[in-house]
Design an enzyme around this catalytic site. Structure first.
Site, PDB file in Angstrom:
ATOM      1  CB  CYS A 115      -0.876   0.146   1.332  1.00 38.04           C
ATOM      2  SG  CYS A 115      -2.059  -1.525   1.301  1.00 38.04           S
ATOM      3  CG  HIS A 255      -3.231   3.105   2.567  1.00 37.28           C
ATOM      4  ND1 HIS A 255      -3.790   2.614   1.227  1.00 37.28           N
ATOM      5  CD2 HIS A 255      -3.556   1.824   3.381  1.00 37.28           C
ATOM      6  CE1 HIS A 255      -4.061   1.423   1.042  1.00 37.28           C
ATOM      7  NE2 HIS A 255      -3.920   0.682   2.415  1.00 37.28           N
ATOM      8  CG  ASN A 285      -6.504  -1.504   1.522  1.00 36.32           C
ATOM      9  OD1 ASN A 285      -5.901  -0.862   0.659  1.00 36.32           O
ATOM     10  ND2 ASN A 285      -6.095  -1.929   2.722  1.00 36.32           N
TER      11      ASN A 285
HETATM   12  N1  ACO Z   1     -17.956  -9.804   9.466  1.00 36.41           N
HETATM   13  C1  ACO Z   1     -18.625 -10.487  10.572  1.00 36.41           C
HETATM   14  N2  ACO Z   1     -17.735 -10.328  11.679  1.00 36.41           N
HETATM   15  C2  ACO Z   1     -16.454 -10.547  11.485  1.00 36.41           C
HETATM   16  C3  ACO Z   1     -15.846 -10.227  10.380  1.00 36.41           C
HETATM   17  C4  ACO Z   1     -16.670 -10.018   9.180  1.00 36.41           C
HETATM   18  N3  ACO Z   1     -16.162  -9.728   8.000  1.00 36.41           N
HETATM   19  N4  ACO Z   1     -14.487 -10.257  10.089  1.00 36.41           N
HETATM   20  C5  ACO Z   1     -14.048 -10.499  11.524  1.00 36.41           C
HETATM   21  N5  ACO Z   1     -15.483 -10.714  12.103  1.00 36.41           N
HETATM   22  C6  ACO Z   1     -15.282 -10.984  13.606  1.00 36.41           C
HETATM   23  C7  ACO Z   1     -14.413 -11.946  14.093  1.00 36.41           C
HETATM   24  O1  ACO Z   1     -14.276 -13.083  13.698  1.00 36.41           O
HETATM   25  C8  ACO Z   1     -14.331 -11.613  15.691  1.00 36.41           C
HETATM   26  O2  ACO Z   1     -15.052 -12.357  16.274  1.00 36.41           O
HETATM   27  P1  ACO Z   1     -14.919 -13.052  17.650  1.00 36.41           P
HETATM   28  O3  ACO Z   1     -14.600 -11.891  18.756  1.00 36.41           O
HETATM   29  O4  ACO Z   1     -15.861 -13.919  17.704  1.00 36.41           O
HETATM   30  O5  ACO Z   1     -13.515 -13.736  17.246  1.00 36.41           O
HETATM   31  C9  ACO Z   1     -14.948 -10.054  15.603  1.00 36.41           C
HETATM   32  O6  ACO Z   1     -15.561  -9.765  14.403  1.00 36.41           O
HETATM   33  C10 ACO Z   1     -13.978  -8.963  16.034  1.00 36.41           C
HETATM   34  O7  ACO Z   1     -12.736  -9.180  15.107  1.00 36.41           O
HETATM   35  P2  ACO Z   1     -11.589  -8.153  15.252  1.00 36.41           P
HETATM   36  O8  ACO Z   1     -10.543  -8.778  14.526  1.00 36.41           O
HETATM   37  O9  ACO Z   1     -11.286  -7.721  16.759  1.00 36.41           O
HETATM   38  O10 ACO Z   1     -12.030  -6.742  14.711  1.00 36.41           O
HETATM   39  P3  ACO Z   1     -11.601  -5.459  14.599  1.00 36.41           P
HETATM   40  O11 ACO Z   1     -12.401  -4.432  15.177  1.00 36.41           O
HETATM   41  O12 ACO Z   1      -9.981  -5.486  15.039  1.00 36.41           O
HETATM   42  O13 ACO Z   1     -11.566  -5.140  13.042  1.00 36.41           O
HETATM   43  C11 ACO Z   1     -10.196  -5.268  10.963  1.00 36.41           C
HETATM   44  C12 ACO Z   1     -10.824  -5.863  12.124  1.00 36.41           C
HETATM   45  C13 ACO Z   1     -11.316  -4.522  10.174  1.00 36.41           C
HETATM   46  C14 ACO Z   1      -9.559  -6.140  10.149  1.00 36.41           C
HETATM   47  C15 ACO Z   1      -9.316  -4.391  11.696  1.00 36.41           C
HETATM   48  O14 ACO Z   1      -8.489  -4.856  12.464  1.00 36.41           O
HETATM   49  C16 ACO Z   1      -8.248  -3.512  10.527  1.00 36.41           C
HETATM   50  O15 ACO Z   1      -8.856  -2.659   9.812  1.00 36.41           O
HETATM   51  N6  ACO Z   1      -7.164  -3.891  10.558  1.00 36.41           N
HETATM   52  C17 ACO Z   1      -6.117  -3.130   9.444  1.00 36.41           C
HETATM   53  C18 ACO Z   1      -6.103  -4.015   8.258  1.00 36.41           C
HETATM   54  C19 ACO Z   1      -5.173  -3.080   7.217  1.00 36.41           C
HETATM   55  O16 ACO Z   1      -5.182  -1.828   7.174  1.00 36.41           O
HETATM   56  N7  ACO Z   1      -4.926  -3.972   6.325  1.00 36.41           N
HETATM   57  C20 ACO Z   1      -4.450  -3.601   5.117  1.00 36.41           C
HETATM   58  C21 ACO Z   1      -3.016  -3.165   5.058  1.00 36.41           C
HETATM   59  S1  ACO Z   1      -2.403  -2.278   3.620  1.00 36.41           S
HETATM   60  C22 ACO Z   1      -1.754  -3.776   2.608  1.00 36.41           C
HETATM   61  O17 ACO Z   1      -0.585  -3.566   2.459  1.00 36.41           O
HETATM   62  C23 ACO Z   1      -2.445  -4.545   1.834  1.00 36.41           C
END
Ligand code: ACO
Length: 330
Positions: A115, A255, A285
């Site tokens: 990214c 980003h 993203n």
């Molecule tokens: N739908 C429903 N529930 C979901 C989903 C979904 N799509 N995805 C995860 N959950 C659930 C999980 O299983 C978890 O359930 P549990 O508590 O029973 O285990 C719960 O939701 C909470 O999950 P978390 O991972 O704690 O959720 P969080 O609030 O941290 O959000 C997210 C997750 C959106 C991925 C966040 O951590 C994030 O945005 N991280 C950064 C990601 C990013 O920027 N990536 C790109 C980098 S750039 C590159 O180089 C490609």
């Protein structure tokens, strides 16, 4: 020797036509619109068809950038494509774009910084132009992320989309252009976001495919913490180097990974969200394409005008990060 100033003289972007909404995703994995919107801010994303590869998206964005720069493909000296979803391992996507565009006088190569790739790309173009080695450089950020997603993994497949953005970088007036760029990396964090199979460490074997190792893997919460910290720190760093106050910045193009990451960074920087151009609700993203697509959109909507002071800031797999302070030149 007096260095010239390098800046953006043309910009364009391209998004595949097909739209996938959160509701559509509900049919594919165990997720729901409310979870995706509240946890990420994403409402929909664009999806490349089976016929569309990263070079196709790049080509369309590049044509628009050349038109906007009012130059011909033959005038290009270098083509850089930042991508983690190349058409194939080799030849480079940049060479495919160079050929289809007719940039017969240009060198071409791909750049892998996920990214942060577009910021890495403009940092290279800046050096070549300022040193007087090359005149016109095309920098593309393009991805077909949906082709490397595991559609059985709700943790990742809801987050990404496809698209491409391109700029032409050339000489501009001395007080304009790409003034400062900062780049950083921490390879020790490589395992929090990667695609394990398909390279020399883990070739694509039946076993790799059975274990779904040919898809993107991510530790979301680790990336989240790193991202909020880095977006704010890197913006501060590039502005410190440029000797510019954040209050004087007209627009920040962050980003586009997660609205909560952008909000967290804005809070740390003590700036309002009105200073950040946000379009992740529409496109998700798009990795290396996110920043140039958002930049193009902000420019075309009249949110960025000539001589405006802007900051680009990104983070991604690697881990990598970077920022750029630009005095807008078109
Ligand atoms: N739908 C429903 N529930 C979901 C989903 C979904 N799509 N995805 C995860 N959950 C659930 C999980 O299983 C978890 O359930 P549990 O508590 O029973 O285990 C719960 O939701 C909470 O999950 P978390 O991972 O704690 O959720 P969080 O609030 O941290 O959000 C997210 C997750 C959106 C991925 C966040 O951590 C994030 O945005 N991280 C950064 C990601 C990013 O920027 N990536 C790109 C980098 S750039 C590159 O180089 C490609």
């Amino acid at each position: 020797m007096k260095l010239k100033s390098a800046g953006i003289i043309g910009i364009g972007s391209y998004l595949p036509e097909k739209i996938m909404t959160n509701k559509d995703l509900e049919q594919i994995v165990d997720t729901n619109d409310e979870w995706i919107r509240t946890r990420t801010g994403i409402e929909k994303r664009r999806i490349a068809t089976t016929q569309e590869a990263t070079s196709d998206l790049s080509l369309e964005a590049s044509k628009k950038a050349l038109e906007s720069a009012n130059i011909q493909a033959e005038d290009l000296d270098l083509v850089i494509v930042a991508t983690i979803t190349p058409d194939m391992s080799f030849p480079s996507t940049a060479c495919i774009v160079q050929d289809k565009l007719g940039a017969k006088n240009a060198g071409a190569f791909d750049l892998t910084a996920a990214c942060s790739g577009f910021i890495y790309g403009i940092s290279i173009a800046k050096q070549f132009v300022e040193a007087g080695v090359y005149k016109n450089i095309l920098v593309v950020g393009a991805e077909t992320m949906t082709k490397i997603l595991d559609w059985k993994d709700r943790n990742t497949c809801v987050l990404f989309g496809d698209g491409a953005g391109a700029v032409v970088i050339s000489t501009v007036e001395e007080d304009e252009g790409i003034k400062n760029v900062t780049l950083g990396s921490d390879g020790s964090g490589g395992s929090v976001l990667n695609k394990p199979a398909g390279g020399s460490r883990m070739p694509v074997t039946h076993e790799a495919l059975e274990n779904r190792m040919n898809y993107l893997k991510m530790d979301g919460s680790e990336v989240f913490k790193f991202a909020v910290r880095k977006m704010a720190a890197e913006t501060k760093k590039v502005l410190e180097e440029a000797n510019v106050d954040i209050e004087d910045i007209d627009m920040i193009i962050p980003h586009q990974a997660n609205i909560r990451i952008i909000e967290g960074a804005a809070k740390r920087l003590k700036v309002g969200l009105d200073k950040m151009h946000i379009n992740l609700n529409e496109y998700g993203n798009m990795s290396a394409a996110s920043i140039p697509v958002a930049l193009d959109e902000a420019y075309r909507k009249g949110k960025i005008k000539k001589k405006d002071k802007i900051v680009l800031v990104g983070f991604g797999a690697g881990l990598t990060w970077g920022a750029s302070y630009i005095k807008w030149s078109i």
